[in-house]
Motif scaffolding. Structure first.
Motif, PDB file in Angstrom:
ATOM      1  N   THR A 144      65.829  31.289  12.820  1.00 39.98           N
ATOM      2  CA  THR A 144      67.061  31.667  13.506  1.00 39.98           C
ATOM      3  C   THR A 144      67.679  32.867  12.799  1.00 39.98           C
ATOM      4  O   THR A 144      67.298  33.206  11.666  1.00 39.98           O
ATOM      5  N   LEU A 145      68.634  33.484  13.447  1.00 41.76           N
ATOM      6  CA  LEU A 145      69.323  34.630  12.850  1.00 41.76           C
ATOM      7  C   LEU A 145      69.997  34.206  11.545  1.00 41.76           C
ATOM      8  O   LEU A 145      69.943  34.935  10.544  1.00 41.76           O
ATOM      9  N   GLN A 146      70.593  33.025  11.541  1.00 45.38           N
ATOM     10  CA  GLN A 146      71.247  32.525  10.332  1.00 45.38           C
ATOM     11  C   GLN A 146      70.228  32.379   9.198  1.00 45.38           C
ATOM     12  O   GLN A 146      70.512  32.737   8.049  1.00 45.38           O
ATOM     13  N   GLU A 147      69.037  31.862   9.514  1.00 51.36           N
ATOM     14  CA  GLU A 147      68.005  31.702   8.489  1.00 51.36           C
ATOM     15  C   GLU A 147      67.520  33.058   7.974  1.00 51.36           C
ATOM     16  O   GLU A 147      67.307  33.226   6.774  1.00 51.36           O
ATOM     17  N   GLU A 198      60.207  30.025  15.187  1.00 51.25           N
ATOM     18  CA  GLU A 198      60.830  31.302  14.847  1.00 51.25           C
ATOM     19  C   GLU A 198      62.094  31.030  14.044  1.00 51.25           C
ATOM     20  O   GLU A 198      62.880  30.158  14.409  1.00 51.25           O
TER      21      GLU A 198
END
Length: 111
Positions: free
Chosen positions: A22-25, A20
């Protein structure tokens, strides 16, 4: 007890799932897709030139090169030495402006 020869080993549950993001990605992908990342980079360039950061960094690179000797230094050495100083020298108001722009982008319907 004898192991079954015909049955393949049971796969781990972790292997079945795709990683999954990440939020940063996810944020980075949205910034790139919308073109906002390029606009932010251009804004950063402008602000750093305006405040004299670029000229100061050039001077530090020249001083480091003179100190080490022009023929005895590599670009990688300069980058390794100057990068931490350059990051620390970015004015707080420039950082704050970029952070505010990123927050505004995230608050929009982009996500």
């Amino acid at each position: 007890m004898r192991a079954s020869v015909n049955r393949p080993p049971t796969p781990d549950a972790d292997e079945d799932k795709e990683a999954e993001p990440t939020l940063q990605e996810i944020i980075n992908i949205k910034l790139i897709e919308s073109g906002e990342k390029e606009r932010l980079k251009e804004l950063l360039r402008e602000r750093l030139i305006e405040c004299g950061w670029r000229d100061e960094l050039k001077a530090q690179c020249r001083a480091f090169t003179r100190k080490k000797g022009r023929s005895k230094i590599t670009v990688d050495e300069i980058v390794r030495n100057i990068t931490p100083k350059g990051r620390a020298m970015v004015p707080d108001n420039v950082k704050a402006e970029l952070l505010q722009r990123i927050r505004a982008f995230l608050m929009s319907d982009a996500l």
